[in-house]
Design a protein around this motif. Structure first.
Motif, PDB file in Angstrom:
ATOM      1  N   UNK A 524       0.781  -1.181   0.084  1.00  0.00           N
ATOM      2  CA  UNK A 524       0.177  -0.165  -0.021  1.00  0.00           C
ATOM      3  C   UNK A 524       0.811   1.283   0.213  1.00  0.00           C
ATOM      4  N   UNK A 525       0.429   2.191  -0.874  1.00  0.00           N
ATOM      5  CA  UNK A 525       1.439   3.495  -0.920  1.00  0.00           C
ATOM      6  C   UNK A 525       1.272   4.096   0.615  1.00  0.00           C
ATOM      7  N   UNK A 526       2.321   4.875   0.845  1.00  0.00           N
ATOM      8  CA  UNK A 526       2.520   5.271   2.340  1.00  0.00           C
ATOM      9  C   UNK A 526       1.487   6.456   2.381  1.00  0.00           C
ATOM     10  N   UNK A 527       1.026   7.403   1.251  1.00  0.00           N
ATOM     11  CA  UNK A 527       0.111   8.492   1.321  1.00  0.00           C
ATOM     12  C   UNK A 527      -1.249   7.899   1.737  1.00  0.00           C
ATOM     13  N   UNK A 528      -1.556   6.634   1.548  1.00  0.00           N
ATOM     14  CA  UNK A 528      -2.836   5.971   1.860  1.00  0.00           C
ATOM     15  C   UNK A 528      -2.735   5.697   3.500  1.00  0.00           C
ATOM     16  N   UNK A 529      -1.846   5.063   4.055  1.00  0.00           N
ATOM     17  CA  UNK A 529      -1.782   4.393   5.123  1.00  0.00           C
ATOM     18  C   UNK A 529      -0.771   5.065   6.179  1.00  0.00           C
ATOM     19  N   UNK A 530      -1.142   5.024   7.438  1.00  0.00           N
ATOM     20  CA  UNK A 530      -0.074   5.205   8.380  1.00  0.00           C
ATOM     21  C   UNK A 530      -0.008   4.125   9.387  1.00  0.00           C
ATOM     22  N   UNK A 531       1.072   3.858   9.666  1.00  0.00           N
ATOM     23  CA  UNK A 531       1.374   2.825  10.709  1.00  0.00           C
ATOM     24  C   UNK A 531       2.129   3.269  11.998  1.00  0.00           C
ATOM     25  N   UNK A 532       1.532   2.972  13.030  1.00  0.00           N
ATOM     26  CA  UNK A 532       1.936   2.963  14.408  1.00  0.00           C
ATOM     27  C   UNK A 532       2.530   1.614  14.870  1.00  0.00           C
ATOM     28  N   UNK A 533       3.668   1.295  15.429  1.00  0.00           N
ATOM     29  CA  UNK A 533       3.821   0.068  15.912  1.00  0.00           C
ATOM     30  C   UNK A 533       4.986  -0.046  16.965  1.00  0.00           C
ATOM     31  N   UNK A 534       4.888  -0.428  18.112  1.00  0.00           N
ATOM     32  CA  UNK A 534       5.936  -0.467  18.981  1.00  0.00           C
ATOM     33  C   UNK A 534       6.343  -1.848  19.481  1.00  0.00           C
ATOM     34  N   UNK A 535       7.279  -2.330  19.825  1.00  0.00           N
ATOM     35  CA  UNK A 535       7.887  -3.816  20.580  1.00  0.00           C
ATOM     36  C   UNK A 535       8.396  -3.775  21.680  1.00  0.00           C
ATOM     37  N   UNK A 536       8.468  -4.950  22.153  1.00  0.00           N
ATOM     38  CA  UNK A 536       9.239  -5.139  23.560  1.00  0.00           C
ATOM     39  C   UNK A 536       9.244  -6.534  23.813  1.00  0.00           C
TER      40      UNK A 536
END
Length: 650
Positions: A524-536
């Motif tokens: 998916x093109x970046x201009x259509x989707x925003x991702x927030x992800x954190x990990x531990x």
């Protein structure tokens, strides 16, 4: 000599203590009776004494004239002092959509105390006036075990350590073996993680008064919220204002605040209680200075608002009010924090004088508050390091209004999860706040000031995006939406809170070390989707947001629909606009550094919090790759490594 009984004062009969012609002094105070609310008190619950006193005084709120206090001795023989306060009981009724309060009996003195050590406590009441002092006989009660978690703290900083003493000493000797925590979040005295979820309920409906809180707090509890923020507003629950005069306190509004605290205890809601708001010290912005009892025009000591922070007489009167407020409401384990000011920088106070004033008031409040409640304050503008860096400020706040796309505001630039690669404005407002001050950060207020915008957002798009964008952005709780009475409640938007609460079940930010995830998004093109992800440590939390699902797009489509009505009548071509937006499909996420193993992947509906899909995925040499279900507005996910027999050795 004339004797003044405490209850005559409440009905306006005020007699000065005099010395007779024979030289007789005023009579010493007399403790007529003491009653208690129980003998077996659960730990962290309220022990209350009701005290009948005969004494001579003019103002029951002036401790120089009459000082009622109780000295408690703990099972470990440590002394604690709780101060008494003047109290008028009321009952309430609702008639024709309006609250009515009716006095019940005569006023009395009360002392409230929350025991925090199990075992037998002793206490003695002391009443002191200019004529002398009187002690009661020693009384006793037992503090018994309870399931109450204690008071809310900055993470890991328990004031009352519930562990057995041998454990406390063990971890002092071997601190490396103690459970690690991150001081960016909150916990209770028992060490349990606390993540505030809720909204501002700063003041009530002007007619319904406490009945408003019955409805609002009931809804919040029903939808798994645990947090509210209250003001002592001039038009609501303020104890001291123009109608009382400086140094005397309104018994009706104080009783109302009692009621709200009892309600919050019943509903499991924790309260940030704001003492002062900007309008009280302003002649232009939400101006209330003309009604402020500290104003010299109303008999107060301050010619201009700025003198409130520096005038010694003003400080003395405010300390007296602090004593009353701490004595009456400080016992409550549901009091999460005191807040000194709301948006002090919008007032006419000199903010440069604020740190010294906070330090002085904090020193005094510490003598009144044996529970060591957290303290905070708030500003309208961005950053005030001279205040936020004070050890006496437990957590920082920002107030954020009119952000066109809140989801973008608290999210990293790009979708590759490169650590530290943030938009400047974002970095300054979230991750940088916790890193700079090493304390929790909350958005204390947010929303749209324009009423028209709020009226067009009946589905709570702005609220929804703000909640989900914030919870994975190192904030210690959900952002606190404003316009609870004009936006959230009329549109019944509480379900947005419940979805977040359900998603966060089992998540513990306090004892984890979540960082920005290194993840590659494809499909998916970046201009259509925003991702927030954190990990531990083999766990990832993910939120994917369709960038077209925002309030601007919604309003644009409403506008086009309205224009199309006109176009149709004019036989003009209709213009298309799609909202909600079309689905995003075929998205994959790859976590290149995830260790080889088996992972459980769960996807959640962000409007209900219900689990939509669960699958087990194995990682390979190039990391873990997961497929994302199709996304219309947004979707949240949890990815967790399944810890098999060999996990421990890896």
């Amino acid at each position: 000599m004339k004797k003044v009984n405490y209850y005559l004062l409440c009905f306006g009969v005020t007699l000065l203590c005099t010395v007779s012609v024979t030289g007789d002094a005023c009579a010493k105070p007399d403790i007529e009776s003491i009653s208690v609310n129980g003998r077996d008190i659960p730990r962290f619950d309220m022990f209350e004494l009701t005290i009948s006193v005969i004494a001579e005084f003019e103002n029951p709120y002036d401790p120089e004239q009459i000082d009622v206090q109780t000295i408690f001795t703990s099972p470990s023989q440590k002394p604690y002092t709780a101060y008494g306060f003047f109290y008028q009981p009321f009952t309430r009724t609702k008639k024709s959509g309006r609250q009515k309060l009716q006095k019940v009996g005569e006023p009395v003195w009360k002392v409230r105390f929350a025991p925090f050590e199990e075992g037998t406590w002793s206490y003695r009441v002391l009443v002191r006036t200019a004529a002398g002092q009187e002690f009661s006989n020693t009384g006793y009660f037992k503090c018994v075990a309870s399931d109450y978690p204690g008071f809310v703290r900055v993470g890991g900083r328990q004031h009352f350590d519930p562990r057995p003493r041998y454990q406390q000493w063990f971890y002092r000797i071997f601190p490396r073996l103690a459970k690690k925590y991150r001081p960016w979040y909150f916990s209770f005295d028992n060490g349990k993680f606390f993540f505030p979820i809720g909204e501002n309920l700063a003041w009530s409906d002007p007619l319904l008064r406490t009945y408003s809180y019955d409805e609002w707090c009931g809804k919040l509890a029903e939808y798994d919220c645990n947090f509210i923020r209250l003001w002592m507003a001039p038009w609501c629950m303020i104890p001291e204002w123009k109608h009382t005069g400086l140094g005397t306190y309104d018994q009706q509004t104080s009783w109302e605040l009692d009621y709200v605290f009892d309600l919050c205890r019943e509903k499991g809601l924790y309260v940030v209680l704001c003492f002062l708001d900007h309008g009280q010290f302003s002649r232009t912005q939400d101006a209330e200075w003309h009604n402020n009892p500290y104003n010299a025009d109303n008999g107060g000591p301050c010619k201009v608002p700025a003198e409130f922070l520096t005038n010694n007489e003003a400080k003395t009167f405010f300390k007296r009010k602090l004593r009353y407020m701490a004595s009456r409401w400080g016992y409550s384990r549901n009091l999460m924090s005191w807040e000194w000011f709301n948006e002090a920088d919008l007032s006419e106070l000199d903010v440069e004088d604020l740190p010294e004033w906070i330090l002085e008031m904090d020193r005094y409040l510490t003598t009144l508050d044996p529970y060591n409640h957290m303290r905070t304050t708030s500003f309208y503008k961005d950053d005030h390091p001279d205040v936020w860096s004070l050890d006496q400020i437990s957590f920082t706040q920002l107030h954020i209004y009119n952000q066109r796309n809140y989801a973008e505001f608290f999210s990293p630039e790009g979708n590759n999860g490169i650590p530290g690669k943030y938009k400047k404005k974002t970095f300054e407002r979230s991750r940088a706040m916790v890193e700079k001050y090493n304390k929790p950060f909350l958005v204390g207020e947010f929303g749209w000031i324009d009423e028209l915008i709020r009226r067009l957002d009946q589905d709570g798009i702005h609220l929804h995006n703000a909640l989900w964008a914030s919870i994975l952005s190192y904030q210690a709780g959900t952002p606190m939406v404003w316009y609870w009475d004009l936006y959230v409640h009329p549109n019944n938007l509480y379900y947005h809170f419940k979805a977040v609460a359900r998603f966060l079940e089992g998540v513990d930010f306090l004892h984890s070390t979540f960082e920005d995830a290194r993840v590659v998004l494809t499909g998916c093109p970046e201009e259509r989707v925003m991702l927030r992800a954190i990990e531990s440590d083999g766990v990832a939390l993910v939120w994917l947001h369709n960038r077209e699902y925002n309030l601007d797009q919604h309003i644009a489509c409403l506008t086009e629909e309205a224009k199309n009505v006109i176009r149709k009548k004019r036989n003009q071509p209709l213009q298309g606009c799609s909202f909600p937006p079309s689905f995003l499909e075929n998205i994959t996420l790859r976590f290149p550094h995830f260790k080889q193993g088996t992972y459980q992947v769960r996807w959640y509906n962000t409007f209900t919090g219900e689990q939509m899909q669960k699958e087990t995925v194995a990682s390979g040499a190039d990391g873990l790759t997961v497929r994302v279900p199709k996304v219309m507005s947004d979707i949240a996910g949890k990815i967790e490594r399944i810890k098999g027999i060999g996990w421990f050795w890896q």
